[in-house]
Design a protein around this motif. Structure first.
Motif, short mmCIF file in Angstrom:
data_model
loop_
_atom_site.label_atom_id
_atom_site.label_comp_id
_atom_site.label_asym_id
_atom_site.label_seq_id
_atom_site.Cartn_x
_atom_site.Cartn_y
_atom_site.Cartn_z
N UNK A 93 -57.00 27.62 -8.32
CA UNK A 93 -55.63 27.32 -8.70
C UNK A 93 -54.86 28.24 -9.61
N UNK A 94 -55.11 28.98 -9.90
CA UNK A 94 -54.87 30.04 -11.06
C UNK A 94 -53.76 31.15 -10.39
N UNK A 95 -52.72 31.34 -10.98
CA UNK A 95 -51.80 32.35 -10.69
C UNK A 95 -52.29 33.66 -11.24
N UNK A 169 -61.97 33.55 -5.32
CA UNK A 169 -61.81 32.13 -6.31
C UNK A 169 -62.55 31.12 -5.26
N UNK A 170 -63.50 30.47 -6.08
CA UNK A 170 -64.25 29.17 -5.42
C UNK A 170 -63.65 28.06 -5.87
N UNK A 171 -63.88 27.08 -4.82
CA UNK A 171 -63.10 25.75 -5.34
C UNK A 171 -64.17 24.91 -6.14
N UNK A 172 -63.63 23.56 -6.26
CA UNK A 172 -64.38 22.95 -7.16
C UNK A 172 -65.32 21.81 -6.65
N UNK A 247 -46.49 34.70 -3.88
CA UNK A 247 -47.13 34.13 -2.79
C UNK A 247 -47.93 33.04 -3.37
N UNK A 248 -48.28 31.81 -2.74
CA UNK A 248 -49.16 30.94 -2.88
C UNK A 248 -49.93 30.53 -1.73
N UNK A 249 -51.29 30.61 -1.80
CA UNK A 249 -52.18 30.20 -0.87
C UNK A 249 -53.13 28.97 -0.96
N UNK A 250 -53.16 27.99 -0.20
CA UNK A 250 -54.05 27.02 -0.31
C UNK A 250 -54.95 26.90 1.00
N UNK A 251 -56.13 26.39 0.96
CA UNK A 251 -57.19 26.42 1.99
C UNK A 251 -57.89 24.96 1.88
N UNK A 252 -58.25 24.33 3.17
CA UNK A 252 -59.09 23.29 3.08
C UNK A 252 -60.15 23.59 4.09
N UNK A 253 -61.11 23.13 3.58
CA UNK A 253 -62.47 23.18 4.55
C UNK A 253 -62.93 21.77 4.81
N UNK A 254 -62.88 21.59 6.00
CA UNK A 254 -63.17 20.05 6.44
C UNK A 254 -64.40 19.49 6.09
N UNK A 255 -64.51 18.46 5.24
CA UNK A 255 -65.81 17.84 4.79
C UNK A 255 -66.25 18.59 3.63
N UNK A 262 -52.56 32.01 -6.56
CA UNK A 262 -51.28 32.48 -6.31
C UNK A 262 -51.14 33.96 -7.10
N UNK A 263 -49.99 34.45 -6.71
CA UNK A 263 -49.78 35.86 -7.10
C UNK A 263 -48.45 36.10 -7.97
N UNK A 264 -48.47 36.89 -8.93
CA UNK A 264 -47.44 37.35 -9.64
C UNK A 264 -47.53 38.82 -9.74
N UNK A 265 -46.44 39.52 -10.19
CA UNK A 265 -46.24 41.23 -10.34
C UNK A 265 -47.38 41.48 -11.38
#
Length: 265
Positions: A93-95, A169-172, A247-255, A262-265
């Motif tokens: 979740x970090x930028x 980055x890995x999810x929780x 840019x902000x990226x979000x992903x879901x892996x079902x189950x 996110x990114x900044x300069x």
């Protein structure tokens, strides 16, 4: 190996200097006659040696270019492999600052990460052994990057360049690997709130554990084991997505769960 050790050291140092200076190099395949995969792997080890001497610590391994969409995009038609260090990992979740993270020309890819509960060493590792050695799986964004100008890479370039790894980055969320069929897990990625890509676990060599077994066996030929507690990235399930400031990226892996960056300069 066809290159002399002095040349291996020179090229590994060149990649390290390019990483720290955030600059790109002309493709190695175009200017180093006769470079082969063994040369590339030894260059990558020199590159890694410079990073660990600079305070980085290896915490895992990665396989890349495992899915056909990524292979077609990059013109590389076999997997590559590299190392993960503690300095590459960023919080879910970090930028992050592109410049501050040392990135040059980043692209995002969604993966399934494996965290090991015991050591594995190839050759001879099977998919079942990978699953038995895995404590849990979780969603991962790998932000790939290349020290090679304009991503004009061939397999020798990307292996030398630590499999074009930038940060990850890995999810929780954590799920036991036997709790679901990883080949049928669906991934969805959005960029700035717009759905951009989908993929299945089967995109990586038919099953993510197959890809991880390949990596264990490939590194095993060089005497490199997987170690308990390490994070193993199994490869992208969909084409790479360029990332720029804002840019902000979000992903879901079902189950399994979710991850974002996110990114900044």
């Amino acid at each position: 190996m066809s290159l002399p050790q002095t040349r291996i050291v020179e090229l590994g140092d060149e990649l390290f200097d390019a990483l720290r200076a955030r600059r790109t190099l002309a493709p190695l395949i175009e200017r180093v006659a006769g470079i082969d995969i063994d040369d590339a792997y030894n260059i990558s080890l020199r590159f890694l040696e410079r990073r660990t001497a600079d305070g980085e610590r290896v915490i895992g391994k990665k396989i890349g270019v495992t899915s056909k969409p990524v292979q077609d995009m990059l013109g590389v038609h076999q997997p590559d492999f590299g190392f993960l260090t503690d300095r590459m990992q960023v919080g879910n979740g970090k930028v992050i600052s592109i410049a501050g993270s040392g990135l040059i020309q980043p692209r995002a890819e969604g993966e399934i990460a494996f965290v090991l509960k015991k050591d594995l060493k190839g050759p001879g590792v099977t998919e079942d052994q990978v699953l038995d050695a895995t404590d849990y799986v979780l969603p991962c964004f790998e932000i790939v990057d290349s020290r090679i100008h304009d991503w004009k890479i061939r397999i020798q370039d990307t292996v030398s360049d630590n499999a074009s790894c930038g940060v990850f980055v890995i999810g929780d969320d954590r799920v036991k690997p036997h709790a679901l069929d990883l080949a049928t897990v669906k991934m969805d990625i959005s960029k700035n709130g717009v759905h951009m890509a989908s993929g299945l676990g089967s995109a990586v060599q038919g099953h993510p554990a197959t890809a991880v077994a390949w990596l264990a066996n490939t590194l095993g030929r060089y005497g490199i084991p997987f170690l308990k507690g390490e994070i193993i990235l199994s490869g992208s399930l969909a084409p790479l997505l360029p990332a720029v400031p804002g840019d902000r990226f979000h992903m879901t892996l079902a189950d399994i769960g979710e991850a974002s960056i996110g990114f900044e300069a």
